[in-house]
Enzyme design. Structure first.
Site: not given
Ligand code: XLS
Ligand code: NI
Ligand code: NI
Length: 440
Positions: A102, A105, A233, A269, A272, A308, A340
């Site tokens: 990001h 970051d 995402e 992901e 998620h 998460d 991640d």
């Molecule tokens: C948060 C997301 C984040 C994305 C990027 O839950 O997984 O880390 O991958 O913004």
């Molecule tokens: Ni992510």
């Molecule tokens: Ni995530």
């Protein structure tokens, strides 16, 4: 030169399945050929900058606990530069080809938009040099539109157009940074693009605002020469109660509704999927069936914990199914396998970062070998082909291609009589899958 990981003297080497060395790969052998490509080309591993280098061990019940050597400096930019040095040392020692970040970051937010922009540009210049020196590449970039207090009520979906404009600026600069660093993707993850109460929310308008922002982002990036892919995402909730990109199916519907399908694919992901009460496999299947599985965040959640947790992956069956899905669709062109994932709050040592990633890389390398065999020998393909064979000719084919009618089908059904019951053979196929996993 200063080293941040003195415990790891050499790049992590492949030592084979029998090694007991925790700092060696047992299965990941980047140059090994599998199905015409190297393991490295299939897996396209990426490190998530935010967790690995900016993670503090904070959780909903307590603040940061790690004391990272790169997190000490005389100001925020000094720390950002040290963190970048540590990151590239880590990438090289681990032997990963890609990373993801990001904007916030890699470079700190400044006192104004212009100041933040200058910080980012300075760090991007350094990252570009380190990329050239090491050969490590950027997989995707993104903008952090969720940490700063101004985004508490959303970024693109904020009721205040001034906040929307701030987000626009961040997205513009993050896209240009991604282009400068030759990233092959740009991600939108909208943790605050959602709501917590309908009493104060115009849901219809918020979705339109989000779509408007995405259209402007695509327009700007293409104008600047971006040839890569945009990814959304999906995530159902956290930090918002309801997020507009709930899951793969919802997000595909959104992209179609707002005419964004040409420029976007999905970044799926694992964790998620768990939060959406789907399996990772389900989300991959939905995205892949639509031709839109573009990239993966390969962490894992914990079904008994409602947030998460972003743990490192360790489930061979799930990893195998993931790679099987990728082989079937011909791989990933723009995306990769981004971890991640983060080490646990109690894992204080920098070496824990190596253990987490080595385990994940070995898991997916092993899964690749199993998936390759499963895809070459095709026991599941044959079973599925057989199961749907009726739709490949005759009346089945006519129905699928829209060349018949309810009346004609009714006549045919009457002629055929009661169809025999055909077993779905789930147990048999589960045994087949297990045999590949554990025995071959
Ligand atoms: C948060 C997301 C984040 C994305 C990027 O839950 O997984 O880390 O991958 O913004
Ligand atoms: Ni992510
Ligand atoms: Ni995530």
């Amino acid at each position: 030169m200063h080293t941040y990981f003195p415990e790891v003297r050499n790049p992590i080497a492949h030592e084979g399945p029998d090694t007991k060395n925790p700092l060696a790969f047992r299965h990941y052998h980047p140059k090994r050929k599998v199905a015409g490509k190297t393991m490295e080309e299939h897996l396209r591993f990426a490190i998530a900058y935010w967790h690995t280098f900016k993670g503090t061990g904070a959780d909903p019940f307590g603040g940061g606990v790690y004391d990272r050597p790169w997190n000490r400096g005389h100001d925020a930019m000094d720390i950002a530069e040290k963190t970048l040095d540590a990151a590239f040392e880590f990438f090289v020692k681990l032997g990963v080809p890609y990373y993801c970040f990001h904007d916030r970051d890699i470079a700190p937010e400044g006192v104004s938009l212009a100041d933040s922009g200058r910080n980012l540009e300075r760090i991007v210049r350094k990252a570009s040099r380190l990329q050239k020196e090491t050969g490590v590449k950027l997989l995707w970039g993104t903008a952090n539109l969720f940490s700063h207090p101004r985004y508490a009520n959303g970024a693109a979906t904020n009721p205040d157009p001034r906040v929307f404009a701030h987000a626009a600026s961040q997205i513009r600069r993050a896209i240009e940074a991604t282009i400068e660093l030759r990233g092959s993707g740009y991600v939108f993850w909208g943790g605050r693009e959602g709501y917590s109460s309908l009493l104060n929310t115009d849901l219809k308008q918020e979705r339109e605002q989000l779509a408007a922002m995405l259209h402007m982002a695509v327009h700007h990036a293409r104008k600047c020469g971006f040839k890569g892919m945009f990814f959304i995402e999906p995530k159902p909730r956290e930090p918002s109660t309801h997020q507009y990109d709930f899951d793969a199916a919802t997000t595909l519907g959104f992209l179609r509704e707002f005419n964004l399908l040409d420029d976007f694919m999905l970044n799926i992901e694992a964790n998620h999927a768990t939060l959406a009460t789907h399996s990772f496999e389900h989300e991959l299947a939905v995205a892949s069936a639509a031709g839109k599985l573009g990239s993966l965040d390969i962490n894992r959640g914990d079904p008994s914990c409602g947030w998460d947790t972003d743990q490192f992956p360790n489930d061979l069956a799930s990893a195998t199914w993931t790679l099987y899905t990728l082989l079937r669709q011909g791989g990933l062109k723009y995306g990769g396998l981004n971890f991640d994932a983060k080490v646990r709050r109690g894992s204080f040592d920098t070496i824990d970062l190596f253990h987490g990633h080595i385990g994940g890389m070995d898991l997916y390398a092993r899964a690749l070998l199993i998936a390759d065999r499963l895809w070459r020998e095709k026991p599941l393909v044959h079973a599925i082909n057989k199961r749907y064979a009726g739709f490949r000719s005759g009346m089945g084919k006519k129905a699928l291609t829209g060349k018949t009618s309810l009346l004609e089908l009714e006549k045919w059904a009457a002629q055929q009589g009661e169809p025999p019951l055909a077993s779905g053979q789930q147990e048999l196929l589960e045994n087949t899958f297990s045999r590949y996993l554990y025995d071959v």
